[in-house]
Design a protein around this motif. Sequence first.
Motif, PDB file in Angstrom:
ATOM      1  N   CYS A  44      36.875  39.996  48.774  1.00 14.62           N
ATOM      2  CA  CYS A  44      36.375  39.100  49.829  1.00 14.62           C
ATOM      3  C   CYS A  44      37.425  38.051  50.191  1.00 14.62           C
ATOM      4  O   CYS A  44      37.583  37.719  51.368  1.00 14.62           O
ATOM      5  N   LEU A  45      38.160  37.545  49.204  1.00 16.52           N
ATOM      6  CA  LEU A  45      39.217  36.559  49.507  1.00 16.52           C
ATOM      7  C   LEU A  45      40.347  37.244  50.280  1.00 16.52           C
ATOM      8  O   LEU A  45      40.907  36.666  51.222  1.00 16.52           O
ATOM      9  N   SER A  46      40.689  38.471  49.898  1.00 20.53           N
ATOM     10  CA  SER A  46      41.740  39.220  50.616  1.00 20.53           C
ATOM     11  C   SER A  46      41.340  39.428  52.067  1.00 20.53           C
ATOM     12  O   SER A  46      42.137  39.213  52.980  1.00 20.53           O
ATOM     13  N   ASP A  47      40.075  39.850  52.285  1.00 22.26           N
ATOM     14  CA  ASP A  47      39.604  40.102  53.655  1.00 22.26           C
ATOM     15  C   ASP A  47      39.703  38.852  54.519  1.00 22.26           C
ATOM     16  O   ASP A  47      39.870  38.942  55.733  1.00 22.26           O
ATOM     17  N   ARG A  48      39.567  37.690  53.867  1.00 19.84           N
ATOM     18  CA  ARG A  48      39.573  36.431  54.630  1.00 19.84           C
ATOM     19  C   ARG A  48      40.959  35.787  54.648  1.00 19.84           C
ATOM     20  O   ARG A  48      41.114  34.645  55.099  1.00 19.84           O
ATOM     21  N   GLY A  49      41.960  36.478  54.095  1.00 20.11           N
ATOM     22  CA  GLY A  49      43.323  35.939  54.088  1.00 20.11           C
ATOM     23  C   GLY A  49      43.486  34.725  53.190  1.00 20.11           C
ATOM     24  O   GLY A  49      44.253  33.817  53.499  1.00 20.11           O
ATOM     25  N   CYS A  50      42.724  34.686  52.088  1.00 16.12           N
ATOM     26  CA  CYS A  50      42.804  33.534  51.173  1.00 16.12           C
ATOM     27  C   CYS A  50      43.603  33.908  49.934  1.00 16.12           C
ATOM     28  O   CYS A  50      43.241  34.831  49.180  1.00 16.12           O
ATOM     29  N   ASP A  51      44.660  33.156  49.752  1.00 11.82           N
ATOM     30  CA  ASP A  51      45.611  33.307  48.679  1.00 11.82           C
ATOM     31  C   ASP A  51      44.935  33.208  47.290  1.00 11.82           C
ATOM     32  O   ASP A  51      44.213  32.250  47.041  1.00 11.82           O
ATOM     33  N   HIS A  52      45.156  34.181  46.404  1.00 13.19           N
ATOM     34  CA  HIS A  52      44.517  34.106  45.083  1.00 13.19           C
ATOM     35  C   HIS A  52      45.189  35.058  44.095  1.00 13.19           C
ATOM     36  O   HIS A  52      45.951  35.953  44.501  1.00 13.19           O
ATOM     37  N   LEU A  53      44.887  34.857  42.829  1.00 12.19           N
ATOM     38  CA  LEU A  53      45.282  35.786  41.759  1.00 12.19           C
ATOM     39  C   LEU A  53      44.073  36.019  40.863  1.00 12.19           C
ATOM     40  O   LEU A  53      43.238  35.124  40.705  1.00 12.19           O
ATOM     41  N   VAL A  54      44.004  37.190  40.258  1.00  8.80           N
ATOM     42  CA  VAL A  54      42.950  37.485  39.282  1.00  8.80           C
ATOM     43  C   VAL A  54      43.612  37.571  37.904  1.00  8.80           C
ATOM     44  O   VAL A  54      44.577  38.326  37.730  1.00  8.80           O
ATOM     45  N   LEU A  55      43.116  36.801  36.955  1.00  6.32           N
ATOM     46  CA  LEU A  55      43.665  36.834  35.591  1.00  6.32           C
ATOM     47  C   LEU A  55      42.686  37.577  34.686  1.00  6.32           C
ATOM     48  O   LEU A  55      41.522  37.183  34.571  1.00  6.32           O
ATOM     49  N   GLU A  56      43.144  38.632  34.053  1.00  6.95           N
ATOM     50  CA  GLU A  56      42.266  39.477  33.222  1.00  6.95           C
ATOM     51  C   GLU A  56      42.910  39.629  31.845  1.00  6.95           C
ATOM     52  O   GLU A  56      44.068  40.002  31.742  1.00  6.95           O
ATOM     53  N   ARG A  57      42.135  39.348  30.813  1.00  6.60           N
ATOM     54  CA  ARG A  57      42.726  39.378  29.462  1.00  6.60           C
ATOM     55  C   ARG A  57      42.966  40.790  28.936  1.00  6.60           C
ATOM     56  O   ARG A  57      43.746  40.985  28.006  1.00  6.60           O
ATOM     57  N   GLY A  58      42.308  41.764  29.507  1.00  9.12           N
ATOM     58  CA  GLY A  58      42.531  43.153  29.093  1.00  9.12           C
ATOM     59  C   GLY A  58      43.025  43.962  30.265  1.00  9.12           C
ATOM     60  O   GLY A  58      43.915  43.546  31.008  1.00  9.12           O
ATOM     61  N   ARG A  59      42.380  45.140  30.455  1.00  7.77           N
ATOM     62  CA  ARG A  59      42.662  45.938  31.647  1.00  7.77           C
ATOM     63  C   ARG A  59      41.584  45.653  32.686  1.00  7.77           C
ATOM     64  O   ARG A  59      40.566  45.033  32.362  1.00  7.77           O
ATOM     65  N   ILE A  60      41.780  46.140  33.898  1.00 10.87           N
ATOM     66  CA  ILE A  60      40.723  46.022  34.915  1.00 10.87           C
ATOM     67  C   ILE A  60      39.444  46.651  34.350  1.00 10.87           C
ATOM     68  O   ILE A  60      39.492  47.738  33.745  1.00 10.87           O
ATOM     69  N   ALA A  61      38.321  45.953  34.533  1.00 10.14           N
ATOM     70  CA  ALA A  61      37.008  46.420  34.028  1.00 10.14           C
ATOM     71  C   ALA A  61      37.078  46.747  32.538  1.00 10.14           C
ATOM     72  O   ALA A  61      36.518  47.755  32.082  1.00 10.14           O
ATOM     73  N   GLU A  62      37.708  45.851  31.786  1.00 17.04           N
ATOM     74  CA  GLU A  62      37.966  46.112  30.363  1.00 17.04           C
ATOM     75  C   GLU A  62      36.707  46.499  29.585  1.00 17.04           C
ATOM     76  O   GLU A  62      36.742  47.373  28.729  1.00 17.04           O
ATOM     77  N   ARG A  63      35.593  45.862  29.895  1.00 19.08           N
ATOM     78  CA  ARG A  63      34.416  46.134  29.050  1.00 19.08           C
ATOM     79  C   ARG A  63      33.937  47.577  29.170  1.00 19.08           C
ATOM     80  O   ARG A  63      33.334  48.101  28.243  1.00 19.08           O
ATOM     81  N   TRP A  64      34.200  48.215  30.324  1.00 20.60           N
ATOM     82  CA  TRP A  64      33.799  49.622  30.465  1.00 20.60           C
ATOM     83  C   TRP A  64      34.750  50.530  29.700  1.00 20.60           C
ATOM     84  O   TRP A  64      34.448  51.690  29.453  1.00 20.60           O
ATOM     85  N   HIS A  65      35.935  50.005  29.309  1.00 19.67           N
ATOM     86  CA  HIS A  65      36.851  50.774  28.452  1.00 19.67           C
ATOM     87  C   HIS A  65      36.491  50.596  26.974  1.00 19.67           C
ATOM     88  O   HIS A  65      36.482  51.552  26.226  1.00 19.67           O
TER      89      HIS A  65
END
Length: 424
Positions: A25-46
């Motif tokens: 949603c931030l990307s679609d609106r052109g809003c600068d951001h980063l996502v910080l994840e301690r594991g992999r993407i969707a870590e809990r499903w791994h």
Amino acid sequence: MNTHIAHTGTLVIGGGQAGLAASRCLSDRGCDHLVLERGRIAERWHSERWDSLRLLTPNWMTRLPGHAYGGDDPDGFMSAREVAGFFAGYAASFRAPVLEHLNVQRVAHDGQRFSVTTDAGRFTSDQVVIATGWCDRPAVPAAAASLAPDVRQIVPRDYRRPDDLPLGGVLVVGASATGVQLAAELHQSGRPVTLAVGSHTRMPRRYRGMDTFWWLDQIGAFDRTIDDVDDVDAARREPSLQLAGRPDHTSLDLAALEHAGVRLVGRVETIEGRRVSVATDLAAVIDAADRRLRRTLRRIDDTIAHLGLGAEVLDAEPLPKVVVRDQPASLDLTADGIAAVVWATGHRRSYDWLDLPILRDGEIRQRRGVTALPGAYVLGQRFQHFRNSNFIDGVGRDAAFVADHICARADSLGARSSTRTRPR
Ligand SMILES: Cc1cc2nc3c(=O)[nH]c(=O)nc-3n(C[C@H](O)[C@H](O)[C@H](O)COP(=O)(O)OP(=O)(O)OC[C@H]3O[C@@H](n4cnc5c(N)ncnc54)[C@H](O)[C@@H]3O)c2cc1C
């Protein structure tokens, strides 16, 4: 480690479905951001799901902003591995700026900007979105500490398959989705299983020929907002649906478990070594769940009548009765041959790393994801705004609301940027 790595408009903490929906949603609106994840993407499903787990929501309900399930089995239920793959594909579809393997250790605010300390260095931002998950840590009752040390205790996060447990009987505590699924799997593996049942939300897999989630969607159950309920805290504590996503679409409820040979007892109250006292109100608890279920089914019937669908759907199937054979006041684990206890007793959150004035009684206080501290947001809370705010299918509309708020704030600060931040 205090090296300043980057400043960005918004730091999203957590790269599960909530963090990714925010990023989209931030990307679609052109809003600068980063996502910080301690594991992999969707870590809990791994790494935090048992091997046989499948979604209990049908695949067609796997819908997120700009992305949805596109496979050939919309009525099926994805395995945990497939869910992890789905989210990796979602992130790739819009080149989500996720920095993996970065554990956020502290979030503070100096009156102007947020300072987010990770194990690799420090980030700063104008906004933060906390998306670290409602199902963050196992909630195990204090009584667990009094269990005899030679009885194996395990939480679902650490359980993978029946072989993880010693041979012998198992006491599964909790009869919501996780408890009934693990009780069924352990019973099938040949272990005698006792299931301790507290308040629960019974739900058949299918009703009048359609998946129950389809009906719940039709009757607007997921559009109920927190403003529609009288007791907000009670609504957020409501037990999750007693359901499983089985390939054959059969129901998994107490009636089916009891029929298969699982012993049902009341909720665990206290423990002293190998003696476990349990409530003697099992029949009443089951009756209460059945009454709530009948109310929901009546709403579905009313909708069918209102829409004139009576000729197109099947007649209502009878609800199998749960047989309560006995209501013991206690279990003797030695006499009952129980060698392990599975605590399927839900989740809690721990925000000891959050140095922001947005907590009350350990939970983030928020309204539609907006907290009292300007610039601090949260996503993925249970019943955050809608009944399905913490479902895959529900987090998207909250993410859109939060992203609108963030971008309006960034505009007012003169800080919206369509250039993506990349760390130095
Ligand atoms: C067993 C189980 C089955 C479920 N089945 C379904 C289902 O069938 N359908 C459905 O719609 N919903 C289901 N849910 C509910 C919900 O979809 C999941 O809980 C989902 O994982 C929530 O996504 P989230 O992004 O809010 O949180 P999470 O998936 O928990 O993601 C949070 C992320 O934050 C990261 N993180 C945490 N702390 C930090 C930190 N300090 N620094 C950096 N990163 C951090 C974690 O590694 C994690 O990747 C299920 C939940 C459980 C527990």
